[in-house]
Design a protein around this motif. Structure first.
Motif, short mmCIF file in Angstrom:
data_model
loop_
_atom_site.label_atom_id
_atom_site.label_comp_id
_atom_site.label_asym_id
_atom_site.label_seq_id
_atom_site.Cartn_x
_atom_site.Cartn_y
_atom_site.Cartn_z
N ILE A 114 6.92 -55.27 -4.64
CA ILE A 114 6.89 -53.83 -4.41
C ILE A 114 5.45 -53.33 -4.37
CG2 ILE A 114 7.68 -51.55 -5.20
CD1 ILE A 114 9.98 -53.45 -4.46
N GLY A 115 5.10 -52.64 -3.28
CA GLY A 115 3.76 -52.09 -3.12
C GLY A 115 2.74 -53.07 -2.57
N ARG A 116 3.14 -54.29 -2.34
CA ARG A 116 2.21 -55.29 -1.81
C ARG A 116 2.05 -55.15 -0.31
NH1 ARG A 116 -0.21 -59.51 -4.97
NH2 ARG A 116 0.58 -59.10 -7.04
N GLY A 117 0.85 -55.38 0.14
CA GLY A 117 0.59 -55.38 1.57
C GLY A 117 1.16 -56.63 2.22
N VAL A 129 5.49 -53.66 1.43
CA VAL A 129 6.86 -53.82 0.91
C VAL A 129 7.18 -52.61 0.04
CG1 VAL A 129 8.40 -55.21 -0.53
CG2 VAL A 129 6.73 -56.34 0.95
N THR A 130 8.25 -51.91 0.40
CA THR A 130 8.66 -50.73 -0.36
C THR A 130 9.87 -50.99 -1.24
OG1 THR A 130 10.03 -49.93 1.45
CG2 THR A 130 7.74 -49.15 1.37
N ALA A 144 13.14 -58.24 1.89
CA ALA A 144 12.06 -57.32 1.59
C ALA A 144 12.11 -56.20 2.63
CB ALA A 144 10.71 -58.03 1.65
N ILE A 145 12.01 -54.98 2.18
CA ILE A 145 11.97 -53.84 3.09
C ILE A 145 10.49 -53.54 3.34
CG2 ILE A 145 12.66 -51.46 3.49
CD1 ILE A 145 14.97 -53.60 3.16
#
Length: 194
Positions: A114-117, A129-130, A144-145
């Motif tokens: 989450i939050g990774r580029g 990734v949200t 992964a969204i």
């Protein structure tokens, strides 16, 4: 004479009854220890066995010391731990030591995803990734969204990509075969419409 003999026998019986009862309890405690140890055989990989085993060890100490009541109490605690292990296993919640080891060497969604580029092969940033979702319909496969395009979430596009398509390298998530164009061609992911 017969009355005196009966009286002597009844007094002897009164004195012997507690001793016979204690011997029965000692045998019962010893038999229960053997029974519980037999139940535990072959279940060394069960994560709750050390807890039950420690209660049995305590029961053995009390048995040797002659404290039958405490021995039986410890055995009851051991049986409760075994029952809890059985209920946990029956519910599919228990992990084997191998599974526990694998889990300890896994990544956490909140810290690793989450939050990774997301980057392409040339380290060009594609998006972020949200969310990570798990599909029951697809055999609990994780996706992964990824959100890309747009500014501050306006005009952005979200797509679902199987987690297995990503590569972790240099503390980044990489999609080696993706580009902005290939991501745009994927169907939009809209969780609210499902």
């Amino acid at each position: 004479m017969l009355t005196k003999s009966l009286l002597a026998l009844s007094v002897a019986a009164m004195w012997m009854a507690p001793l016979a009862h204690a011997q029965t309890q000692a045998l019962s405690c010893e038999e229960e220890i053997i029974t519980i140890r037999t139940i535990m055989e072959g279940r060394e990989n069960d994560t709750r066995m050390p807890h039950a085993r420690s209660h049995v060890d305590v029961a053995e100490i009390y048995r040797v010391a002659g404290d039958e009541a405490e021995c039986l109490n410890a055995l009851h605690r051991a049986m409760a731990a075994l029952e809890q292990a059985d209920q946990t296993r029956a519910a599919g919640l228990s992990l084997t030591p191998t599974q526990q080891h694998a889990l300890m060497n896994s990544w956490s969604v909140s810290t690793s995803w989450i939050g990774r580029g997301v980057y392409d092969r040339t380290t060009h940033r594609l998006g972020e990734v949200t969310d990570v979702v798990v599909s029951r319909a697809l055999g609990h496969q994780a996706f992964a969204i990824v959100e890309f395009g747009g500014v501050l979430g306006i005009g952005s596009h979200k797509v679902a990509i199987p987690v297995s398509a990503f590569r972790h390298a240099d503390n980044r998530l990489h999609l080696d075969t993706a580009s902005q164009e290939t991501l745009r061609e994927l169907p939009r992911y809209d969780h609210s419409s499902q």
